[in-house]
Structure formats: C-alpha cells, structure tokens
Design a protein around this motif. Sequence first.
Motif, PDB file in Angstrom:
ATOM      1  N   SER A  34       0.828  -1.219   0.000  1.00  0.00           N
ATOM      2  CA  SER A  34       0.000   0.000   0.000  1.00  0.00           C
ATOM      3  C   SER A  34       0.859   1.264   0.000  1.00  0.00           C
ATOM      4  CB  SER A  34      -0.932  -0.001   1.206  1.00  0.00           C
ATOM      5  OG  SER A  34      -0.169  -0.011   2.389  1.00  0.00           O
ATOM      6  N   ARG A  35       0.242   2.313  -0.528  1.00  0.00           N
ATOM      7  CA  ARG A  35       0.880   3.631  -0.637  1.00  0.00           C
ATOM      8  C   ARG A  35      -0.023   4.656   0.031  1.00  0.00           C
ATOM      9  NH1 ARG A  35       1.404   2.908  -7.174  1.00  0.00           N
ATOM     10  NH2 ARG A  35       2.864   1.151  -7.169  1.00  0.00           N
ATOM     11  N   ALA A  36       0.538   5.784   0.387  1.00  0.00           N
ATOM     12  CA  ALA A  36      -0.275   6.849   0.995  1.00  0.00           C
ATOM     13  C   ALA A  36      -1.442   7.230   0.089  1.00  0.00           C
ATOM     14  CB  ALA A  36       0.606   8.060   1.296  1.00  0.00           C
ATOM     15  N   ALA A  37      -1.229   7.151  -1.226  1.00  0.00           N
ATOM     16  CA  ALA A  37      -2.289   7.506  -2.180  1.00  0.00           C
ATOM     17  C   ALA A  37      -3.454   6.530  -2.166  1.00  0.00           C
ATOM     18  CB  ALA A  37      -1.705   7.589  -3.594  1.00  0.00           C
ATOM     19  N   ASP A  38      -3.285   5.378  -1.500  1.00  0.00           N
ATOM     20  CA  ASP A  38      -4.389   4.418  -1.401  1.00  0.00           C
ATOM     21  C   ASP A  38      -5.369   4.806  -0.300  1.00  0.00           C
ATOM     22  OD1 ASP A  38      -2.056   1.703  -1.982  1.00  0.00           O
ATOM     23  OD2 ASP A  38      -3.296   2.791  -3.429  1.00  0.00           O
ATOM     24  N   THR A  39      -5.041   5.837   0.471  1.00  0.00           N
ATOM     25  CA  THR A  39      -5.949   6.314   1.512  1.00  0.00           C
ATOM     26  C   THR A  39      -7.264   6.742   0.882  1.00  0.00           C
ATOM     27  OG1 THR A  39      -4.163   7.024   2.979  1.00  0.00           O
ATOM     28  CG2 THR A  39      -6.310   8.100   3.252  1.00  0.00           C
ATOM     29  N   ALA A  40      -8.339   6.081   1.272  1.00  0.00           N
ATOM     30  CA  ALA A  40      -9.643   6.312   0.652  1.00  0.00           C
ATOM     31  C   ALA A  40     -10.665   5.419   1.343  1.00  0.00           C
ATOM     32  CB  ALA A  40      -9.593   5.982  -0.844  1.00  0.00           C
ATOM     33  N   SER A  41     -11.916   5.580   0.940  1.00  0.00           N
ATOM     34  CA  SER A  41     -12.953   4.634   1.332  1.00  0.00           C
ATOM     35  C   SER A  41     -13.179   3.660   0.188  1.00  0.00           C
ATOM     36  CB  SER A  41     -14.257   5.368   1.648  1.00  0.00           C
ATOM     37  OG  SER A  41     -14.107   6.151   2.805  1.00  0.00           O
ATOM     38  N   TYR A  42     -13.355   2.405   0.533  1.00  0.00           N
ATOM     39  CA  TYR A  42     -13.533   1.358  -0.466  1.00  0.00           C
ATOM     40  C   TYR A  42     -14.916   0.738  -0.284  1.00  0.00           C
ATOM     41  CZ  TYR A  42      -8.599   1.911  -1.439  1.00  0.00           C
ATOM     42  OH  TYR A  42      -7.380   2.447  -1.796  1.00  0.00           O
ATOM     43  N   PHE A  43     -15.610   0.606  -1.401  1.00  0.00           N
ATOM     44  CA  PHE A  43     -16.977   0.083  -1.381  1.00  0.00           C
ATOM     45  C   PHE A  43     -17.084  -1.132  -2.289  1.00  0.00           C
ATOM     46  CE2 PHE A  43     -19.153   3.573   0.723  1.00  0.00           C
ATOM     47  CZ  PHE A  43     -18.314   4.647   0.510  1.00  0.00           C
ATOM     48  N   CYS A  44     -17.864  -2.102  -1.839  1.00  0.00           N
ATOM     49  CA  CYS A  44     -18.272  -3.151  -2.761  1.00  0.00           C
ATOM     50  C   CYS A  44     -19.697  -2.848  -3.202  1.00  0.00           C
ATOM     51  CB  CYS A  44     -18.188  -4.532  -2.118  1.00  0.00           C
ATOM     52  SG  CYS A  44     -19.369  -4.842  -0.797  1.00  0.00           S
ATOM     53  N   ALA A  45     -20.026  -3.272  -4.396  1.00  0.00           N
ATOM     54  CA  ALA A  45     -21.356  -3.046  -4.946  1.00  0.00           C
ATOM     55  C   ALA A  45     -21.778  -4.276  -5.713  1.00  0.00           C
ATOM     56  CB  ALA A  45     -21.358  -1.820  -5.860  1.00  0.00           C
ATOM     57  N   THR A  46     -22.985  -4.722  -5.472  1.00  0.00           N
ATOM     58  CA  THR A  46     -23.462  -5.937  -6.126  1.00  0.00           C
ATOM     59  C   THR A  46     -24.590  -5.627  -7.101  1.00  0.00           C
ATOM     60  OG1 THR A  46     -24.949  -6.333  -4.251  1.00  0.00           O
ATOM     61  CG2 THR A  46     -22.841  -7.476  -4.248  1.00  0.00           C
ATOM     62  N   ASP A  47     -24.595  -6.388  -8.176  1.00  0.00           N
ATOM     63  CA  ASP A  47     -25.668  -6.372  -9.156  1.00  0.00           C
ATOM     64  C   ASP A  47     -26.429  -7.668  -8.949  1.00  0.00           C
ATOM     65  OD1 ASP A  47     -25.718  -6.754 -12.785  1.00  0.00           O
ATOM     66  OD2 ASP A  47     -27.324  -6.463 -11.334  1.00  0.00           O
ATOM     67  N   ALA A  48     -27.613  -7.538  -8.352  1.00  0.00           N
ATOM     68  CA  ALA A  48     -28.336  -8.744  -7.955  1.00  0.00           C
ATOM     69  C   ALA A  48     -29.090  -9.391  -9.096  1.00  0.00           C
ATOM     70  CB  ALA A  48     -29.298  -8.406  -6.812  1.00  0.00           C
TER      71      ALA A  48
END
Lengths: 114, 113
Positions: A79-93
């Motif tokens: 990981s790098r400092a630039a990876d600082t973020a929020s990560y979301f998963c999203a599903t297509d049901a």
Amino acid sequence: SQQGEEDPQALSIQEGENATMNCSYKTSINNLQWYRQNSGRGLVHLILIRSNEREKHSGRLRVTLDTSKKSSSLLITASRAADTASYFCATDAGGKDSWGKLQFGAGTQVVVTP
Amino acid sequence: EAGVTQSPTHLIKTRGQQATLRCSPISGHTSVYWYQQALGLGLQFLLWYDEGEERNRGNFPPRFSGRQFPNYSSELNVNALELEDSALYLCASSLGQGVTEAFFGQGTRLTVV
C-alpha cells in the motif's frame, strides 16, 4: 437497506503493508464491483468480478469471490499513501426489481500512513 | 477519452426550491444512473435511464425525477427541496442495459439551507 456490508469499517496501516477488506452480501448476484472514493468525491471503478469467477487481479489489487459464502475480499498489496480512501463493494443482484441497480455496502475507510 | 462529467460541482438551494443536476455519460454509454450519498445513509440508488427511458427507480418520492436526452446526457430534478436532500449526488454510466462496469462522475454536492 444495504446489500453489501464491508468489514472492517476502518483500517489503518503503514506504507508497504497489505490491506485486506471483506464484503458480504445477502442475495445471489450477477457480478460484484469494488470502488474507491477519495474525500467524498466521485467513485473510481477498481474491478468487476462476475459470479462465475473466483479470483481476479488488477495491478496491486486482488479480488476474490466466494458465492457459496456470499462474500468477496479486496486485497491491496504494498500500500501507498495515495491508497488512503474509502472502499466500497457493490453488487448487481439481477432480477427485474434490481435492474440497473447497484447495491453498495457502507464502505471500509483505509488510512495509509507514510 | 472524457469520463462522466457532472455539473454543477456545488449547488446551494433554499428549502422548497427546485434543483437541477446534469450528467454527461462516457461517449458510447447509453445507460445513466443516479445515486444519492447522504451522510450516514450510504449510497442509495435513485434512477436508471437507458435509451431515453426510465427503467427503474429506487425508494425515493416522486419529487425526485429526471430525464435522459437523445444524446444520452441526463438531468436529475429535485422539487420542493427538503433539508434532508442535502447530499452528494453521483451519476454513473455504462454500456447497454443493466449494470456492467459502471463509471461514476465526481458528483454534485447539493446543500439545502
């Protein structure tokens, strides 16, 4: 209601370490996507994995999908400092009620310190 | 190639007014989606347009509406604004019907005062 739930809610690591986050969902899906969001701005598409795939790679990202457990994981290596973020998963049901609808989890907030 | 573009970036409106948000999809994409990201509520699906038609909508009142133009760009209109409508509104586009890879714009931050 949220279809996907990410775990952990927050993750703090140092540069160079790996970050792993998990996503669980409730119904069967056509595909699952992971997104990154920096500071409340737009979502950046990271990777899509289809229901018949088990693992996918893109650069430093590795995504796995276990449809029997209704879960997915996102691994960010080195990981790098630039990876600082929020990560979301999203599903297509799939299914008529879910046409065109991505259901998002609450996200994992990742902080990478130098 | 240009990504999804949204305008304006920020919008401040008074309660009871109407807001219009605009979205231009990636060239060649015919499907446009709108999402609301309100504080504490996560990303909620609002609307999906494809080939100029509304194909699906989320659990939002009728005062949230929109349209898709022949060039596939889209507008989201929010009438009779309420304080709780304050949120980041995100537009996404994808190829064809349904959800394949959906690419998002930078969003419009709507503040209702």
